[in-house]
Design an enzyme around this catalytic site. Structure first.
Site, PDB file in Angstrom:
ATOM      1  N   ASP A 157       0.814  -1.213   0.000  1.00 22.53           N
ATOM      2  CA  ASP A 157       0.000   0.000   0.000  1.00 22.53           C
ATOM      3  C   ASP A 157       0.850   1.266   0.000  1.00 22.53           C
ATOM      4  O   ASP A 157       1.385   1.658   1.031  1.00 22.53           O
ATOM      5  CB  ASP A 157      -0.926  -0.007   1.222  1.00 22.53           C
ATOM      6  CG  ASP A 157      -1.929   1.131   1.175  1.00 22.53           C
ATOM      7  OD1 ASP A 157      -1.929   1.890   0.185  1.00 22.53           O
ATOM      8  OD2 ASP A 157      -2.717   1.266   2.126  1.00 22.53           O
ATOM      9  N   ASP A 355      -0.753   5.496  -6.956  1.00 24.34           N
ATOM     10  CA  ASP A 355      -1.182   4.585  -5.902  1.00 24.34           C
ATOM     11  C   ASP A 355      -1.172   3.135  -6.391  1.00 24.34           C
ATOM     12  O   ASP A 355      -1.619   2.845  -7.496  1.00 24.34           O
ATOM     13  CB  ASP A 355      -2.594   4.988  -5.451  1.00 24.34           C
ATOM     14  CG  ASP A 355      -3.094   4.135  -4.300  1.00 24.34           C
ATOM     15  OD1 ASP A 355      -2.293   3.843  -3.395  1.00 24.34           O
ATOM     16  OD2 ASP A 355      -4.280   3.755  -4.302  1.00 24.34           O
TER      17      ASP A 355
END
Ligand SMILES: *[C@@H]1O[C@H](CO)[C@@H](O)[C@H](O)[C@H]1NC(C)=O
Length: 475
Positions: A157, A355
């Protein structure tokens, strides 16, 4: 890109000829070929029974620290339960909306908050539990924790900082693939005192009998609460780092695809990359439907052919990795919109982050509408189909094996552009041949470069030099 040998069938040959007669002479930068059949075969293969044996780690270069990284579909605990590819795509897109919601929420909270002290103690006691509690989790690394080291699947992440894993004894733990980590069986586990710098760096913390407690909530109802501690983490066969602060979660809610926890690769001081003082990290995300793996590397050399772009700092939120995206080119021409729409404003609003956990690139709506119109305008020869979930521009390619599609590239400050491959912007949504333009709009000010657009490219975050590099075909 010059056309290369492809088996053109009659249908695509006709399309090819149509485009040839109706476009300008320099059309080699305006269009490129897409192998419809190859992507469809990969989509269909998700539903053929496969052995769960994970392929051999493929090392790229000889990096100091390296982990294998796997797409969600290869996780033993996250094999698709959907009945067919349509249902699988719908569940992926629902998860993706939840992820984007959580990123936007955190962004707006950080803009409105002057300090972390505005979290009330009650919030710590009982985290928000509404929502669908999916947790993020599209790509996973295999990380060793403790001494002796045990391997765990961890969600990769780049949009959060704190790394954590489920810990015994569990008050609340969701199901995971690996046995749950037992700190009392690890010789290197050390709870952090409340006065430690790591404890002070937490946004939400509490102190119980001089042990530091942490809490992370992800905005979709998923959360983790437990002891903040230091541990030794091991990177496959490439090395170990002692005293890394991680969360030992005794109360965890979410699905996280059955991973043991999460690996935070954000820009804040508590992220794994910051704690091990990595000058850089890089990953390559394999196609979401493939069963292959790649690597997440720290401190490895950047490929010589990498297209470089500036990494930016947003003083209001240091967790997200902002990149200086200034435009989008469709068919070799810049789409007409003001670059200000993608810039970080003086108030911290806006900007573009990259991301690992978001699938579909989100552009603020003004930008998205212009990009979509430019693409649709140049793809007029492709048979249109109705929208699908968050996609409003779809095509029925069921009767084709190869099509010519407009090129799409991302334009960065400094003049460099990253050319996307057709599989990075035109994706199958069912197993019959419906494809959609894989970008979407958001109502907020933040834009997000998602992993569909990053697949097949090694993305190198050069944190020391504030530069990001993109090297196609370096998985
Ligand atoms: C796919 O699965 C869903 C849910 O089970 C079902 O409603 C739908 O009809 C299926 N679609 C196809 C094309 O088989």
């Amino acid at each position: 890109m010059a056309p290369h040998p492809l088996s053109l069938n009659l249908a695509s040959f006709i399309i090819f000829s149509l485009i040839l007669t109706s476009s300008a002479a320099d059309d080699e930068h305006q269009f490129e070929f897409m192998d419809v059949a190859a992507a469809l075969n990969q989509a269909r293969q998700v539903f053929t029974p496969a052995t769960t044996v994970l392929p051999q780690q493929q090392l790229y270069g000889s990096p100091p620290l390296s982990l294998t990284i796997h797409p969600r579909s290869t996780l033993p605990s996250a094999r698709p339960t959907a009945a067919n590819y349509t249902a699988l795509t719908l569940s992926r897109l629902a998860r993706d909306q939840s992820r984007v919601h959580s990123l936007l929420l955190r962004h707006s909270l950080s803009l409105s908050r002057s300090s972390a002290s505005e979290f009330s103690p009650q919030q710590f006691q009982s985290p928000v539990t509404s929502g669908i509690r999916l947790g993020s989790g599209e790509y996973f690394a295999r990380l060793g924790v403790g001494r002796p080291s045990k391997d765990f699947y961890m969600v990769v992440d780049t949009g959060s900082d704190i790394s954590w894993l489920q810990c015994q004894p569990c008050s609340t733990c969701y199901d995971q693939a690996d046995p749950i980590f037992n700190p009392s069986a690890s010789a290197s586990y050390r709870p952090l005192p409340c006065a430690s710098s790591q404890c002070s760096a937490l946004e939400v913390s509490a102190c119980r009998t001089d042990s530091c407690l942490y809490q992370v909530s992800y905005g979709d109802g998923s959360y983790t609460v437990g002891n903040f501690a230091t541990e030794t983490v091991t990177f496959g066969t490439t090395g170990s780092v002692p005293n890394v602060a991680i969360g030992c979660g005794h109360h965890n809610e979410g699905l996280f695809a059955g991973a043991a926890g999460l690996l935070g690769l954000g820009g804040g001081t508590l992220s794994l990359n910051s704690q091990i003082k990595a000058a850089s990290f890089s990953y390559c995300l394999v196609n979401r439907d493939s069963s292959s793996s790649s690597t997440l590397e720290f401190n490895s050399a950047r490929a010589a052919d990498a297209v470089l772009a500036p990494l930016l700092t947003n003083p209001r939120i240091n967790t997200y990795h902002f990149v200086a995206l200034t435009g989008i080119n469709v068919g070799g021409r810049p789409v007409n919109f003001s670059p200000d729409l993608l810039a970080i404003g003086g108030d911290g609003r806006g900007g573009v982050i990259i991301d690992s956990g978001t699938a579909v690139t989100r552009l603020r709506s003004e930008v998205y509408n212009s990009v979509r119109d430019a693409f649709a305008g140049m793809a007029r020869d492709l048979p249109a189909a109705s929208g699908f979930s968050l996609f409003d521009t779809c095509f029925d390619l069921s009767r084709m094996t190869t099509v010519r599609v407009p090129t799409v590239s991302l334009q960065f400050a400094g003049g460099k552009a990253v050319a996307l491959r057709p599989s990075n912007f035109l994706i199958p949504v069912d197993d019959a041949g419906k494809y959609c333009f894989a970008f979407a709009g958001t109502s907020g000010s933040l834009s997000i470069i998602g992993n569909v657009q990053q697949q097949g490219t090694r993305v190198s975050y050069d944190l020391a030099n504030k530069v990001i590099g993109f090297s196609p075909n370096k998985c």
